[in-house]
Design a protein around this motif. Sequence first.
Motif: not given
Length: 151
Positions: A60-81
């Motif tokens: 997730i952290a290294t996917n270029e498309v997902l870099q449109n979003f803050p990495a810590d926000d993505l990480q938090r959402r992934f962990n919550d799900y």
Amino acid sequence: MALWDRIRESAQSMQTQLMAKKNDLKSGAFRDASMAMCALVAAADGSVDPSERQRVAQLIATNEVLQNFPADDLQRRFNDYLDKLTVDFAFGKVSVLQEVAKAKKKPAEARAVIQIGIIIGGADGDFDKTEQAVVREACFTLELPPDEFDL
């Protein structure tokens, strides 16, 4: 061609397609749906070991498309799900698929969410039957034909 080679080639092709749409994939619905998809694939077999959680988080952290979003926000959402899925997989899956459904309004986002699921599923070299099944289920949630993605 070996199955793994086809999976890898398909994942690379999908990543290229995603990069072409990167500027269109900036909505909160896409962010939430893609993180929900990552969690579904990671927990597809009903359990997630720490190394698998770390591997998907790294992807997730290294996917270029997902870099449109803050990495810590993505990480938090992934962990919550992922937490919802590990507490009670069946109940958590209903909730997480509702998050995936957020991308249904925009077909490009819906397809991108499925492509991310396939990329994550194939990243370890084995896009297994349980991972394919949850991605197929997400296709139905998003009203996309699974055969469009060879599922």
